[in-house]
Design a protein around this motif. Sequence first.
Motif, PDB file in Angstrom:
ATOM      1  N   TRP A  99       0.884  -1.635   0.225  1.00 43.60           N
ATOM      2  CA  TRP A  99       0.275   0.176   0.235  1.00 43.60           C
ATOM      3  C   TRP A  99       0.721   1.606   0.231  1.00 43.60           C
ATOM      4  O   TRP A  99       0.473   2.140  -0.642  1.00 43.60           O
ATOM      5  CB  TRP A  99      -0.742   0.184   1.097  1.00 43.60           C
ATOM      6  N   LEU A 100       1.805   0.982   1.062  1.00 45.58           N
ATOM      7  CA  LEU A 100       2.868   2.594   0.922  1.00 45.58           C
ATOM      8  C   LEU A 100       3.298   2.698  -0.639  1.00 45.58           C
ATOM      9  O   LEU A 100       3.582   3.894  -1.006  1.00 45.58           O
ATOM     10  CB  LEU A 100       3.423   2.330   2.140  1.00 45.58           C
ATOM     11  N   HIS A 101       4.097   1.233  -1.085  1.00 46.20           N
ATOM     12  CA  HIS A 101       4.416   1.878  -2.262  1.00 46.20           C
ATOM     13  C   HIS A 101       3.129   1.981  -3.298  1.00 46.20           C
ATOM     14  O   HIS A 101       3.621   3.426  -3.945  1.00 46.20           O
ATOM     15  CB  HIS A 101       5.457  -0.057  -3.030  1.00 46.20           C
TER      16      HIS A 101
ATOM     17  N   LEU B 168       2.734   7.658  -5.229  1.00 45.51           N
ATOM     18  CA  LEU B 168       3.323   7.550  -6.370  1.00 45.51           C
ATOM     19  C   LEU B 168       2.082   8.677  -6.199  1.00 45.51           C
ATOM     20  O   LEU B 168       2.042  10.170  -7.638  1.00 45.51           O
ATOM     21  CB  LEU B 168       2.487   6.415  -7.288  1.00 45.51           C
ATOM     22  N   LEU B 169       1.452   8.979  -5.553  1.00 45.43           N
ATOM     23  CA  LEU B 169       0.424   9.794  -5.219  1.00 45.43           C
ATOM     24  C   LEU B 169       0.806  10.669  -4.611  1.00 45.43           C
ATOM     25  O   LEU B 169       0.011  12.328  -4.491  1.00 45.43           O
ATOM     26  CB  LEU B 169      -0.826   8.358  -4.862  1.00 45.43           C
ATOM     27  N   LEU B 170       1.841  10.702  -4.089  1.00 41.53           N
ATOM     28  CA  LEU B 170       1.910  12.358  -2.805  1.00 41.53           C
ATOM     29  C   LEU B 170       2.980  12.842  -3.494  1.00 41.53           C
ATOM     30  O   LEU B 170       3.911  12.838  -4.310  1.00 41.53           O
ATOM     31  CB  LEU B 170       2.526  11.176  -2.037  1.00 41.53           C
TER      32      LEU B 170
ATOM     33  N   ILE C 270       6.083  16.029   0.471  1.00 44.52           N
ATOM     34  CA  ILE C 270       6.048  15.076   1.188  1.00 44.52           C
ATOM     35  C   ILE C 270       6.848  13.517   1.048  1.00 44.52           C
ATOM     36  O   ILE C 270       7.157  12.960   1.702  1.00 44.52           O
ATOM     37  CB  ILE C 270       4.555  14.435   1.125  1.00 44.52           C
ATOM     38  N   VAL C 271       7.360  12.409   0.057  1.00 45.10           N
ATOM     39  CA  VAL C 271       8.168  12.454  -0.617  1.00 45.10           C
ATOM     40  C   VAL C 271       9.520  12.826  -0.278  1.00 45.10           C
ATOM     41  O   VAL C 271      10.290  12.226   0.551  1.00 45.10           O
ATOM     42  CB  VAL C 271       8.078  11.965  -2.179  1.00 45.10           C
TER      43      VAL C 271
END
Length: 105
Positions: free
Chosen positions: A24-26, A30-32, A36-37
């Motif tokens: 889920w984190l992986h 991609l959406l962050l 934040i990344v």
Amino acid sequence: MSAIKRGYGDDIDEYTNDLYCRNWLHEAWLLLDDHIVQLWTPRIKALDDRYKAATVDDDGMALDRFHGLPGPDLWWWRRHPRIFTGDLGLSLRSAGAIGTVPDGA
């Protein structure tokens, strides 16, 4: 994480459920947004490094006996705890995985 370092005592289903959390984190990564990344990348890397230190890479051979492995970019599916305890340890050992048994077990 400390449960894996000490030896993961739950069963194979719980372990794979925990691996799905890392999936889920992986996927969410991609959406962050970039801020934040950048903020979280060092923390996630530190946790991944701790996971790698507490596990053994067997290219997923043992875990694949119980659960189909996802794509090769999900490297955490190709590792299992270094210390065998509980039901997971019994399952991995039955699949031919090599690990250690804690003192007194």
